[in-house]
Scaffold this motif. Structure first.
Motif, mmCIF file in Angstrom:
data_model
loop_
_atom_site.group_PDB
_atom_site.id
_atom_site.type_symbol
_atom_site.label_atom_id
_atom_site.label_comp_id
_atom_site.label_asym_id
_atom_site.label_seq_id
_atom_site.Cartn_x
_atom_site.Cartn_y
_atom_site.Cartn_z
ATOM 1 N N ALA A 90 -71.745 33.395 -51.051
ATOM 2 C CA ALA A 90 -70.563 33.061 -50.251
ATOM 3 C C ALA A 90 -70.951 32.248 -49.015
ATOM 4 O O ALA A 90 -70.255 31.290 -48.638
ATOM 5 N N LYS A 141 -64.109 32.192 -49.218
ATOM 6 C CA LYS A 141 -63.178 33.332 -49.222
ATOM 7 C C LYS A 141 -62.577 33.537 -50.614
ATOM 8 O O LYS A 141 -62.498 34.663 -51.121
ATOM 9 N N THR A 142 -62.182 32.437 -51.237
ATOM 10 C CA THR A 142 -61.621 32.516 -52.593
ATOM 11 C C THR A 142 -62.641 33.084 -53.572
ATOM 12 O O THR A 142 -62.310 33.926 -54.413
ATOM 13 N N ARG A 193 -65.160 35.088 -52.977
ATOM 14 C CA ARG A 193 -65.335 36.523 -52.750
ATOM 15 C C ARG A 193 -64.247 37.318 -53.463
ATOM 16 O O ARG A 193 -64.514 38.320 -54.128
ATOM 17 N N GLU A 194 -63.021 36.865 -53.321
ATOM 18 C CA GLU A 194 -61.902 37.581 -53.931
ATOM 19 C C GLU A 194 -62.009 37.595 -55.451
ATOM 20 O O GLU A 194 -61.803 38.623 -56.102
ATOM 21 N N ALA A 233 -65.150 26.992 -45.969
ATOM 22 C CA ALA A 233 -64.911 28.407 -45.651
ATOM 23 C C ALA A 233 -63.819 28.978 -46.534
ATOM 24 O O ALA A 233 -63.876 30.136 -46.958
ATOM 25 N N SER A 234 -62.828 28.159 -46.830
ATOM 26 C CA SER A 234 -61.733 28.608 -47.691
ATOM 27 C C SER A 234 -62.232 28.910 -49.100
ATOM 28 O O SER A 234 -61.865 29.926 -49.701
ATOM 29 N N ALA A 278 -69.730 28.539 -48.083
ATOM 30 C CA ALA A 278 -69.067 28.324 -46.790
ATOM 31 C C ALA A 278 -69.630 27.123 -46.041
ATOM 32 O O ALA A 278 -68.951 26.554 -45.181
#
Length: 536
Positions: free
Chosen positions: A111, A123-124, A126-127, A119-120, A115
């Motif tokens: 991640a 985050k995606t 990770r989810e 950064a977006s 990043a």
């Protein structure tokens, strides 16, 4: 015509599936004969000294997907005979601007690397990783080693749970659409698509079509991934052969099966090229391709109309591999190492593909039976991770580029562009790793469909999977373990879970045959329904 002593079963083909199938059934007490046309064994599990002595090159299979966790690897206690290396850094993508994107087995590390570009997107990822790890563990890997449920049964069972329902929805998504919806950075999108493909140029099947297999989740998981057979891929074949022989099996090499003997719609043995007939009391199993099994060994006239149509319509991949294998003084050192030093120690590299547009252009050119105009390929330097694959202080490396089987409709045309392709690959490689100069290359060997279809005749039209991995040929649409001829089974790459090194068809086939013969298995065959019914 002469006859030889009878066996309980005869298995045709001593590749991964034949060795696994034979090991299970021999250990179950059956008298099993494994026959192989070639001098050696292992099929795509091939490791050879093709450049210089002491430099070991894996000509076909290199990266094995989570093999050490498969049920057959554990059942056959193969860890006592060989070792798998699990690289921390699985994928790397150096860029012309000196940056690099590297995927680690660790979520936080991966991640953080994403990043640096978005950064977006981090985050995606990770989810999605959280969901993907659960789907891989509870659905993808369970279905991989069990006879697939019918489409309706699978939808019903998976539809009972939130996780299963979400997985089914994911199977309908096209990877290209998915990455465009989820991610914003071009580098991130391209490496995800590379991870879903196998060889650098993202294949049509992996790019523009959904798949009931659910392979899209492979873009997001990290815990489950590729491993490297220490010393070379052939060590898996060696370990399996030792297991087969120790279990009481018999192996005959240089044994060409001319015909599968069918009497009263039942397979009763095989006839060899010299006229010798070997009887099979209970079964004959083919682990080779559809064409050789049914068109050549059985004969179309002995097949029912439905099977004849199925064989005639069996589809193959529209691409082949141009393999460049190198003996090196020094391993590739990427300029991007200044950005991320781990780029030099990854298992697989995406070289030359930095935009989706370049991937689409290469795909279109291959479809048009043209060599891609810009070199873009998957690569690796295995000796960095496994020093046994090269002499002390030296290294091996490989590049695989996708090309048509018959450039401009001529299967021999590869000879006219072989040197040009090698140089274009090395030239592109030097743009990212400047030390890939001519004086660093101690020896080279190119391996194309022209050679490998002669050595491994299963790979018809250069198709290393022995059947296109399209939605109408995978999962509940696979070729099938049982055939229309009693006592004749298929247990090779045309069957679920299809091509590449999985061992799945041999493992599943052993359970199918044992069940049909009324044999109580010494192992616990995996059952898809029972595995999936426990989902929440």
């Amino acid at each position: 015509m002469t006859s030889a002593s009878a066996y309980d079963g005869i298995i045709i083909g001593a590749g991964q599936h034949g060795l696994i199938l034979g090991s299970y059934l021999a250990k179950a007490g059956l008298r099993v004969l494994l026959v192989e046309r070639r001098l050696g064994y292992g099929g795509g599990l091939s490791t050879e000294e093709r450049t210089l002595p002491g430099f070991y090159h894996n000509l076909h299979s290199i990266n094995h997907f989570s093999i050490s966790s498969t049920p057959w690897f554990k059942d056959l206690d193969l860890a006592a005979k060989m070792r798998y290396i699990v690289p921390r850094y699985e994928f790397a993508q150096p860029h012309a601007d000196g940056s690099a994107l590297v995927f680690s087995r660790d979520l936080d590390e991966t991640a953080a690397n994403i990043a640096r570009f978005s950064a977006s997107d981090a985050k995606t990822f990770r989810e999605w990783n959280i969901k993907a790890e659960e789907m891989t563990k509870k659905i993808f890997l369970k279905e991989r080693f069990a006879p697939p449920l019918s489409e309706a049964d699978r939808a019903e069972v998976l539809g009972r749970s939130a996780l299963g329902s979400e997985f089914l929805e994911l199977t309908k998504k096209q990877p290209l659409d998915a990455v465009n919806e989820l991610f914003e950075n071009e580098y991130v999108k391209v490496l995800f698509l590379f991870k879903l493909s196998l060889f650098g140029t993202v294949l049509h099947e992996a790019l523009n079509t959904g798949s009931p297999v659910g392979s899209l989740i492979r873009a997001f998981d990290l815990a489950t991934g590729y491993e490297l057979a220490q010393g070379g891929s052939w060590n898996l074949a060696r370990s399996l052969m030792e297991t087969f022989i120790a279990s009481g099996g018999e192996f005959r090499n240089q044994t060409q099966v001319e015909r599968i003997v069918v009497e009263g719609n039942r397979a009763t043995g095989v006839e060899l090229a010299d006229g010798t007939v070997i009887k099979a009391r209970q079964f004959v199993a083919s682990t080779i391709d559809v064409y050789q099994t049914f068109e050549k060994m059985v004969g179309r006239e002995q097949l029912p109309a439905e099977t004849r149509e199925k064989v005639a319509n069996h589809k193959y991949t529209p691409w082949t591999l141009f393999g460049l294998h190198l003996a090196l003084a020094d391993a590739p050192r990427y300029r991007a190492g200044a950005f991320d030093p781990h780029v030099d120690t990854a298992l697989k590299y995406n070289i030359g593909s930095e935009t989706i547009a370049s991937l689409l252009e290469a795909h279109d050119q291959v479809e048009q039976k043209k060599v891609p105009s810009n070199a873009q390929f998957g690569a690796g330097a295995l000796s960095v991770l496994d020093p046994l694959q090269a002499p002390p202080g030296k290294h091996t490396a490989y590049a695989w580029q996708v090309v048509p089987y018959d450039i401009d409709s001529d299967p021999d045309a590869i000879d006219g562009v072989r040197d040009q392709l090698q140089e274009s690959i090395l030239e592109k490689w030097r743009e990212y790793a400047p030390n890939m100069t001519p004086d660093n290359v101690l020896g080279s060997y190119t391996y194309t469909a022209k050679e490998y279809t002669q050595e491994i005749t299963n790979m018809r039209y250069g198709d290393i999977f022995m059947g296109a991995l399209t939605s109408d040929q995978v999962m509940y649409n696979h070729f099938g373990y049982r055939t229309a001829i009693d006592g004749l089974y298929m247990a090779g790459s045309p069957c679920h879970p299809n091509g590449a090194i999985t061992g799945g068809a041999g493992y599943i086939g052993a359970g199918v045959i044992a069940s049909d013969l009324g044999i109580t298995p010494w192992w616990t065959p995996m059952d898809a329904r029972s595995e999936l019914e426990g989902l929440e």
